[in-house]
Enzyme design. Sequence first.
Site, PDB file in Angstrom:
ATOM      1  N   ASN A  52      43.985   6.315  80.579  1.00 46.42           N
ATOM      2  CA  ASN A  52      42.627   5.841  80.881  1.00 46.42           C
ATOM      3  C   ASN A  52      41.851   5.559  79.590  1.00 46.42           C
ATOM      4  OD1 ASN A  52      43.116   5.979  83.595  1.00 46.42           O
ATOM      5  ND2 ASN A  52      41.313   7.211  84.078  1.00 46.42           N
ATOM      6  N   PHE A  63      45.094  -1.412  76.708  1.00 47.95           N
ATOM      7  CA  PHE A  63      44.677  -0.642  77.879  1.00 47.95           C
ATOM      8  C   PHE A  63      45.756   0.390  78.163  1.00 47.95           C
ATOM      9  CE2 PHE A  63      41.564  -3.361  80.581  1.00 47.95           C
ATOM     10  CZ  PHE A  63      40.900  -3.790  79.435  1.00 47.95           C
ATOM     11  N   GLU A  64      45.365   1.649  78.312  1.00 44.23           N
ATOM     12  CA  GLU A  64      46.263   2.712  78.772  1.00 44.23           C
ATOM     13  C   GLU A  64      45.873   3.022  80.214  1.00 44.23           C
ATOM     14  OE1 GLU A  64      48.804   3.851  77.320  1.00 44.23           O
ATOM     15  OE2 GLU A  64      48.566   3.312  75.194  1.00 44.23           O
ATOM     16  N   ILE A  65      46.719   2.590  81.156  1.00 44.70           N
ATOM     17  CA  ILE A  65      46.373   2.576  82.575  1.00 44.70           C
ATOM     18  C   ILE A  65      46.726   3.902  83.239  1.00 44.70           C
ATOM     19  CG2 ILE A  65      46.829   1.435  84.780  1.00 44.70           C
ATOM     20  CD1 ILE A  65      47.615  -1.068  83.126  1.00 44.70           C
TER      21      ILE A  65
END
Length: 793
Positions: free
Chosen positions: A429, A492-494
């Site tokens: 996140n 982006f770290e999802i």
Amino acid sequence: MRADGSAGQACYESVQSRRAQGIDQREVTSTVDGLIQARLAPRDGAEGDWDIAVFDKATGKVVAASSALRSRELAESFVKKNQQLIVQACRYSGSARAVTVGLDFLALTPQGTPTGVAEQPQRAEVVRVETPERTDKSKLLALGLDVTEKGDETGIEVVLADDADRKTLRDSGLRSTVINPDLSTTSREDAAKDREYAATTQTSGLPSGRTSYRHLYEYEFELKELARKNPKLVKAFTLNHPSIEGRDVLGVEIATDVANIADGKPVNVTMGVHHAREWPASEHAIEWAYELVNGYQNDPAIKSLVGKTRNIIVPIVNVDGFSISREAEPKGDFSRFDYEMKRKNCKADDSPSQFRTGICKANPAGRERGIDPNRNYPTFWGGNGASPNWNSDTFRGSGPFSEPETRNIRDLVSKRQVTNLVTLHTYGNLILRPPGVAATRAPLDEPVLKALGDKMASRNGYRSIPSWGLYDTTGTTEDWSFWSTGGLGYTFEINTAGFHPTYQNAVVAEYTGTAPAAGAGKGGNRAAFLDMLGSAADPAAHATLIGSAPRGYELKLHKTFQTPTSPVLQPDGSTKPPIYVTDTLDSTFSSTGGRFAWSVNPSTRPYVAGRYGREPQGPPQASVPLANPAGVPAENTQYPGNPVSESMPFTVKGLPEVDNGRFEVVVQWANTDTDWDLYVYNAAGELVTSSAAGGTNSERATLFDPPPGNYTAVMVNYDQVDPANPDDWGNGRIEFASPIPPTYGTREAYTLTCTNRIGRLVGIADVYADRGQTVDVGEVCTNSARANKQRRR
């Protein structure tokens, strides 16, 4: 295999009738317990688009498939001895009426081990390692463990695959707490939930309606179907470099008049799966392609943005690794032969000789063999933040751009004016922006990068921070693209649940902004991607060249430069001198006649433009003593769950009296075996900085650009050598320092040339352009010398 017509359908969907148009088949029997490799190659020099699929004859289920854009295919998966198979080739499009098919059966020992004895399973777990200081983060990275991207200022989650990993962490002295004690159980449970969701959900809220993770061959087919059904809006293409195993890498470009790539519009790039096991990354990327196509047809706002930009989407950068991870059995134990958790590509040459044998899907080194593509770009390559060890998950490779995956992205970014770039990963996140190394200092574009990162984070609920805020990383995608071209770049770290947790949560909820995602009710990644697209369309976010040129003339912007890597860290801890890497940026614009506008990146690359800072507006605050209250609190290893501690208030002043660029709370004691921890809170009770190292006799907590106000320093007595004779901390202090002023480098120019319809050079000029600036280059094709002199007056 031969076919007179085209099938025009997915070859992998089902076994077709032998009489069906565009189809040819062969029946074969597997000779081994192991692998089948089915390859297609062009025949007689004729190029076209053929696909291949292998089915189990008894059940009709697909075993392996490949659906790339040409007739160069590799379908690979596991088979049983004497299994009856149907090999089906399908002519999708093009003039080639025949292709060559090659089949190999490869016998495998259990799990691909060199001895033929299956590896004993061990328990894998996720722990949170406490890293309150940058030295702790560096120490953790040096251990060679599987460090995730989920973390914050005081800790990072790490995967411990086995007892050896647990011993490594224990011996380091770093403290940790267990987050997930059994990853294998979680992996099996997630797979079961995915099967249930797909079976009970007809259509999801995604633009495609998808309900399950795709296979590589499904990505390939869907991309070219988007292009076939929307020929004026979507173009599918093959990147320049095949993978190690010979697979093509596919992307799509989406724009009005899509074939005219030299129309001068700003280019927005979205890519996924540098890391094989990070399946949600590719899902979000392809859903973004569907979003743009559907939105162009049904949403006036999206149609307007698409009309102003060109969008390039590469869902899977690391196709070999992804194919292996996606087709492997779900184990989740992170052992050497847990191929589902493979992170790297399929390069074997950098491994010790005894581990170079065997194919990537089954080899003596298992998932440990290969290069981390997201540590292989040249910017800061070779420094801390990547590993020089071949079996590390962050192994950087033998040199910058040594891998086909990174060379593909280099070619793409270097030949287009990519003003905005997002590379998708899991998990944590986070929205990360350059720089990846804290010592680099923020670029002059820091306010622009931060503002856009914060805006996107307001949509998906992620934390927006510089990449180094997690830990130092070197050789990453957006660091190279930004520092070399000036195009705004982000990672982006999802999600926070894992590398590829349940599809319903990690893909559907995260993309659409529904519960339980952090972006629920805020728009999710869909809205964040639209913010990025809006930035690409905004002339204030890049530069613009205007002027006039005759119809059919071609303008070209060119720049060549060298950039040093970091001093190259060696496995023994020593360093060698930096390597100088040459980059060449070439982009073109085709004139339609008369006035033109060309969206470009700033001419001065951020690497030499300077560093962000601010001039002091007053002196720093004088040092403030931090008095130790009477007595010693009891030992407390459970803070903040156990609040026992000492609190000392202090005040930070502000303008016009003082201008503080940072403060540091410093405390000391006598014995390094004693352990005090330091936490600092603002007036709202929010933790703003901390220092909780072990094995030292001091703590130092730093806060940059502290807002004026009241703060509280909290000391926790974590451990005493002799509780009967406590080693109390001495009087501490708060030290203040001025802000660091900005620095400015040398301005760089593009070389702008113009060639006429027969390719003759007719104009040349140096062009300087800054972000947000519009530069009039005049009649560069017919009056370049005079116009250039006029601009310099």
